[in-house]
Design a protein around this motif. Sequence first.
Motif, short mmCIF file in Angstrom:
data_model
loop_
_atom_site.label_atom_id
_atom_site.label_comp_id
_atom_site.label_asym_id
_atom_site.label_seq_id
_atom_site.Cartn_x
_atom_site.Cartn_y
_atom_site.Cartn_z
N VAL A 82 -36.79 11.91 -20.99
CA VAL A 82 -36.09 11.60 -19.81
C VAL A 82 -36.59 12.66 -18.81
CG1 VAL A 82 -34.08 11.38 -18.44
CG2 VAL A 82 -34.24 10.26 -20.66
N THR A 83 -36.65 13.79 -19.14
CA THR A 83 -36.88 15.08 -18.25
C THR A 83 -38.33 15.24 -18.14
OG1 THR A 83 -36.37 16.77 -19.83
CG2 THR A 83 -34.45 15.98 -18.45
N SER A 84 -39.01 14.85 -19.03
CA SER A 84 -40.76 14.87 -18.88
C SER A 84 -40.78 16.52 -19.50
CB SER A 84 -41.28 14.79 -17.94
OG SER A 84 -41.19 13.40 -17.51
N ASN A 85 -39.86 16.98 -20.48
CA ASN A 85 -40.12 18.15 -21.13
C ASN A 85 -40.65 18.21 -22.50
OD1 ASN A 85 -39.01 20.71 -19.52
ND2 ASN A 85 -37.75 18.90 -18.86
N LYS A 86 -41.28 19.05 -22.95
CA LYS A 86 -41.80 19.33 -24.40
C LYS A 86 -40.30 19.80 -25.19
CE LYS A 86 -46.63 19.74 -24.03
NZ LYS A 86 -47.85 20.54 -24.38
N ASP A 87 -39.77 20.71 -24.31
CA ASP A 87 -38.47 21.15 -25.37
C ASP A 87 -37.55 21.61 -24.14
OD1 ASP A 87 -36.76 22.54 -26.62
OD2 ASP A 87 -37.86 24.10 -27.36
N PHE A 88 -36.67 20.58 -23.88
CA PHE A 88 -35.60 20.53 -22.91
C PHE A 88 -34.86 21.74 -23.09
CE2 PHE A 88 -31.48 19.39 -20.98
CZ PHE A 88 -31.85 19.32 -19.56
N PHE A 89 -34.45 21.98 -24.24
CA PHE A 89 -33.39 23.13 -24.66
C PHE A 89 -33.84 24.37 -24.98
CE2 PHE A 89 -31.06 19.00 -25.49
CZ PHE A 89 -30.00 19.21 -24.52
N ASP A 90 -35.04 24.81 -24.35
CA ASP A 90 -35.67 26.18 -24.79
C ASP A 90 -35.04 27.25 -24.13
OD1 ASP A 90 -36.40 25.77 -22.14
OD2 ASP A 90 -38.72 25.87 -22.34
N PHE A 91 -34.00 27.19 -23.56
CA PHE A 91 -33.28 28.18 -22.97
C PHE A 91 -32.22 28.56 -23.54
CE2 PHE A 91 -31.76 24.21 -21.30
CZ PHE A 91 -30.36 24.04 -21.56
N GLY A 92 -32.15 28.46 -25.04
CA GLY A 92 -31.13 28.89 -25.94
C GLY A 92 -30.30 28.07 -26.35
N PHE A 93 -29.33 28.54 -27.25
CA PHE A 93 -28.41 27.90 -28.21
C PHE A 93 -27.56 26.83 -27.53
CE2 PHE A 93 -24.44 27.10 -30.32
CZ PHE A 93 -24.95 25.99 -31.41
N ILE A 94 -27.56 25.74 -27.69
CA ILE A 94 -26.56 24.56 -27.25
C ILE A 94 -25.89 23.67 -28.30
CG2 ILE A 94 -26.44 22.45 -25.59
CD1 ILE A 94 -27.14 24.91 -24.20
N GLY A 95 -24.65 23.76 -28.19
CA GLY A 95 -23.99 22.99 -29.30
C GLY A 95 -24.26 21.55 -29.32
N PHE A 96 -23.93 21.01 -30.47
CA PHE A 96 -23.93 19.53 -30.60
C PHE A 96 -23.25 18.67 -29.54
CE2 PHE A 96 -23.85 15.33 -32.45
CZ PHE A 96 -25.08 15.08 -33.15
N ASP A 97 -22.14 18.89 -29.36
CA ASP A 97 -21.05 18.28 -28.48
C ASP A 97 -21.64 18.49 -27.01
OD1 ASP A 97 -20.70 20.93 -28.64
OD2 ASP A 97 -18.33 20.53 -27.97
#
Length: 217
Positions: A82-97
């Motif tokens: 949706v955001t056209s990112n290869k790794d949207f969550f590359d900025f650190g740990f984000i929990g599942f919830d």
Amino acid sequence: MRLQNDLISEFFDMKINGIGVTSLDQEMKMKDQQLVRVGSDVLGAFDDEVITALANTQDLIGAVLRVHFCLEEFLNIWCNKVTSNKDFFDFGFIGFDKKIKIAVKLGLPENLSVIFKLFNSIRNKYAHDTSAQITMEQLNDIRVKIDNLPNFGSQPIPKCDDPSFESLVGDKVLSWNGINISTKDRIVFLYLVFSMKILGSYVVEFHKRNIPFNYAR
């Protein structure tokens, strides 16, 4: 009726036959292909080692954790595409919830997010208490919500508890009301059906947004 989309098998081959996964134009393009290797944009959710372990494990906790891993990858895929990112969550740990909440903000259908949350609640029970029990009430809640998800493709996915609906997982035939089916088997079966419905929904949702999406290697 044997489950024709055997998403969990040693080689993780998927028969392209319209059950809940393909759009009409994809079905036309693939009509001469019987088997397609699942991968491409959804490769992270269908990691060979994880899926093989999920199919073979007899450990309930191990199955819950592996299912949770695969579902988290589906959330990553949604946010990446949706955001056209290869790794949207590359900025650190984000929990599942938190990933569920972010994915919903980015348009993930609410009926999918509810089921993600239910699987996550089961995982969290084990994270805090390895002796925790998964009840039939919890499993039936997930089953009913999966059954109520829309079907996409020319051949609908049957209700999970349809007596004729069964799947070969490893060397074992699973069905919701099968003989000696365990809680672990039901978890795997629910994930199997849910993953097909996620794929079907993603095909439709990304098409509406003109986002390229391919699940075949």
